[in-house]
Design an enzyme around this catalytic site. Structure first.
Site, PDB file in Angstrom:
ATOM      1  N   ASP A  22       5.053  -7.344  -5.632  1.00 13.21           N
ATOM      2  CA  ASP A  22       4.505  -6.032  -5.982  1.00 13.21           C
ATOM      3  C   ASP A  22       5.126  -5.516  -7.284  1.00 13.21           C
ATOM      4  OD1 ASP A  22       3.041  -3.714  -5.684  1.00 13.21           O
ATOM      5  OD2 ASP A  22       3.807  -3.243  -3.685  1.00 13.21           O
ATOM      6  N   ASP A  51      -5.332  -1.034  -3.818  1.00 14.83           N
ATOM      7  CA  ASP A  51      -4.778  -0.352  -2.650  1.00 14.83           C
ATOM      8  C   ASP A  51      -5.861   0.356  -1.869  1.00 14.83           C
ATOM      9  OD1 ASP A  51      -2.193  -1.101  -2.631  1.00 14.83           O
ATOM     10  OD2 ASP A  51      -1.402   0.677  -3.628  1.00 14.83           O
TER      11      ASP A  51
END
Ligand code: DGJ
Length: 745
Positions: free
Chosen positions: A479, A549
């Site tokens: 990430d 997301d």
């Protein structure tokens, strides 16, 4: 495929079955562009394509030739200030303050295959015969700077990969201020410009506008390729569409600051520039030093946007992505992030994993929160040591439990970041990117580590390697949750600060390279708050990326549709999540959430224990379906059929290589009353084969020839909401269907 050079006319012709690329040495020694497009016959002399016109006000290179002004000459790597006034491909600051260059053709060489780009991701060949590379060497006699232009033409597909290398063979240091990967002068401007723009949770939305005189550009100066823009643009003829017409896609294999720009001059020629963003960039080139730009890939198709996309998909899936997972079906995973966020214990995770296993999930992924003092996003980043209070058996213990259930185990990292509240930061406060004397801004309560420094990358490598060596980790989610501010490295002198953004990305690539070589069977998935760094650069290391997301199925239609213009289905991380959805609070049917997520890597982002019994039956069926068809979906040919940016119906399909099987996704955003008839004209089928079409969930369907399905269309007409025959399952907003097509023997 061939690369031919005519000694007489000093003309290069690169061609394969699809494309021709023609350029020549101009009278002043620079490289001139003559043609890029559909394949044309080979000739020695294409000089008529370099129209020279005498124009008022033009400053000219030769005193006795009023037609030779670089401003009006199509070039390969334009320079500013010596009669060209367009934005240049290159700018080099010299000791005396001048930024002019004069790159003259010196020699060239042609090699089979494709050389690697040191330290950078790039497309590659497996067999030398798959491509040929031309390297043209030019030199600026005054500075001694050598410029090498690399062109690789692949045997198959309208693909040309380009990059540039500078070598200082002079005696003085210079500063590269601008070093684009690609400069492409096109003779006209009859194009639509397509860009893929957005923001966090709505990445890569398609925007189309007519190319106009002046500059149109997309870029990122955030340190990551960004949610906002993608390093990919398309120029298409206004009449071109998915199935026909001329299109050229321009893609940069890079994950940092970029600029993609088209400048149309007032004679309507178009210059496309693509490369590292010149804003804030500077690279000091000492005598003897060299600089390699990232790679830019151009794909030309005369058969429309769909064909261009499929060419990118094939190239990026099999000659950019690498390693063990490149050609393998991707494991169906369950990620705990939206299920628990930071609120988990080992028991809770195992409980989620057990249910996942029962449903057929293959990989359980533990997301953020397992390390250091990380109980929320204020602390712990940088301390890649397991929190034993949460996971008493450590990562190894949890991984063993998951493996014992019969699943693989995956783990989240955010290697490039550090919270001020962490042991790493306390020990090395100087390891972050920050400008002396200035406030260092936080983003999500974290700083960015200075990955331009080898020792910083080494330290993170050691921590990650330890975990990956000790525990049975089969998957890593990498990430990256903030952009870079106050970009400055304390390890570099003042005259090298312009290098930091690029050196940072080189550091990221270096860590990826080390970890993927050390753990070749671990599947890496890239992520940057969703799709903030969804670019070809990272595909070289991580064959899939978390696309956004936003896990809402309706939002995902646009995101995945836009993403598909450049990136293959196998690279698009896509999960089923709960309703109401956590990003947009929308309720969508479970079947639609799966029907959208199938066209990606597929997984679940929820706690399956919380689903009702009848939903679990559906989930098991979804997983069974995906296991049956994922090879086809992830590695077949993808066709866009109906755009969510234009219509209430979105549709796409994937066809197997032998064209005997296909899976169609049909999605209706809003329900309607008394709606028009529905026909979906399919693509990519064999017109002579008869296909049995079965709507997923139904036992059997009728058979139609490929030509019927592609011309008359698949009838999708619905009964009106009022006539009482519409099943409850389908009488709703956000409905969808999957059709499976199988050729009859
Ligand atoms: C952002 C990612 O996109 C999410 O999927 C999740 O991993 C969080 N970060 C964790 O902090």
């Amino acid at each position: 495929m061939s690369i031919l050079f005519s000694e007489r006319t000093k003309t290069f012709h690169l061609f394969n079955q699809e494309i021709s690329y023609v350029m020549t040495v101009l009278p002043n020694g620079h490289m001139g562009q003559l043609y890029f497009g559909k394949k044309i016959h080979h000739k020695e002399d294409f000089s008529y394509l370099q129209e020279k016109v005498q124009r008022a006000m033009a400053a000219c290179v030769f005193d006795d030739d009023a037609t030779f002004s670089l401003e009006h000459i199509k070039q390969e790597y334009g320079v500013y200030g010596t009669t060209d006034f367009r934005h240049p491909a290159v700018s080099i600051l010299q000791k005396n303050g001048s930024t002019l260059s004069d790159f003259l053709y010196e020699s060239h060489r042609i090699t089979e295959g494709k050389p690697k780009l040191p330290g950078l991701p790039a497309t590659y060949t497996e067999e030398p015969k798959e491509a040929e590379t031309l390297i043209i060497k030019l030199r600026d006699p005054l500075t001694g700077i050598v410029l090498e232009l690399f062109y690789t033409i692949f045997a198959k597909g309208g693909i040309l990969a380009r990059s540039v290398r500078f070598q200082n063979e002079g005696t003085e240091a210079v500063q590269l201020k601008r070093a684009m990967s690609l400069c492409m002068d096109l003779p006209d401007s009859e194009y639509d410009w397509l860009q893929f723009s957005g923001a966090w949770a709505r990445e890569r939305h398609l925007k189309v506008r007519r190319l106009e005189q002046g500059i149109q550009a997309v870029d990122s100066i955030r340190g990551n390729s960004s949610h906002e823009q993608n390093p990919f643009i398309v120029l298409k003829r206004p009449t071109a569409d998915e199935t026909q017409g001329e299109v050229i896609g321009f893609s940069l294999v890079y994950s940092g600051n970029f600029l993609a720009q088209a400048q149309v001059d007032t004679q309507d020629t178009t210059r496309v520039l693509l490369g590292i963003h010149p804003f804030g960039f500077g690279w000091k080139l000492d005598p003897g030093a060299s600089f390699q730009t990232p790679e830019a890939v151009m794909v030309y198709s005369s058969r429309g946007l769909g064909d261009m996309s499929r060419t990118f998909h094939r190239l990026y899936r099999s000659r950019l992505a690498r390693g063990y997972w490149r050609d393998r079906e991707r494991p169906i995973l369950n990620n705990n992030w939206e299920a628990t966020y930071f609120d988990f214990t080992e028991d809770r995770l195992v409980e989620i994993a057990k249910k996942a296993k029962e449903c057929g999930v293959e990989l359980f992924v533990l997301d953020d929160g397992w390390f250091g003092d990380r109980r929320n996003d204020h602390a712990g980043l940088g301390d890649w040591i397991v929190n034993r209070e949460l996971l008493p058996g450590g990562i190894s213990g949890l991984a063993e439990k998951i493996e014992a259930l019969g699943m693989r185990f995956g783990l989240w990292f955010e290697p490039e970041m550090v919270n001020p509240d962490s042991d790493l930061y306390r020990a090395h406060p100087d390891w972050i990117l920050k400008t002396p004397g200035r406030h260092a801004s936080l983003g999500r309560h974290q700083h960015v580590l200075d990955f331009s420094r080898r020792e910083v990358v080494d330290a993170v490598y050691v921590m990650m390697k330890k975990i990956l060596s000790e525990a049975k980790v089969s998957y890593v989610k990498w990430d990256m949750n903030r952009s870079i501010t106050e970009c400055y490295s304390e390890a570099l002198p003042a005259d090298r600060q312009g290098e930091v953004f690029h050196r940072y990305i080189l550091g990221v690539y270096d860590l990826y390279e080390r970890l993927t070589s050390e753990f070749p069977e671990v599947l890496f998935e890239s992520c940057a708050s969703g799709g903030g760094r969804f670019d070809p650069g990272l595909l070289y290391y991580a064959p899939q990326g978390w696309a956004s997301d936003d896990s809402d199925a309706v939002e995902r239609l646009k995101i995945q549709y836009g993403t598909s213009f450049c990136y293959p289905v196998s690279s698009i991380g896509s999960h089923v999540s709960v309703t109401p959805n956590h990003q947009v609070y929308r309720d969508t049917p479970l079947h639609t959430r799966a029907n959208v997520a199938y066209f990606g890597t597929f997984g679940y982002e929820l706690d399956l224990n919380k689903l009702a019994g009848e939903e679990i039956i559906q989930v098991k069926e979804q997983i069974r379906f995906m296991k049956t068809y994922r090879k086809l979906i992830q590695f077949g040919d993808f066709y866009r059929l109906s755009s969510p940016f234009e219509k209430n119906i979105t549709a796409w399909m994937v066809v197997s290589e032998d064209r005997r099987q296909a899976v169609v996704g049909w999605y209706r955003t809003l329900n309607g009353a008394n709606v028009p008839l529905g026909r979906l004209r399919l693509s990519g089928l064999d017109e002579n084969l008869s296909y049995c079409v079965c709507e997923e969930g139904l036992e059997s369907g009728a058979c139609y020839y490929g030509d019927e399905l592609m011309n008359a269309g698949l009838v999708t007409t619905e009964n009106g909401a009022m006539d009482g025959t519409l099943s409850e399952k389908h009488s709703c907003d956000f409905d969808s269907r999957i059709y499976v097509l199988k050729a009859e023997d």
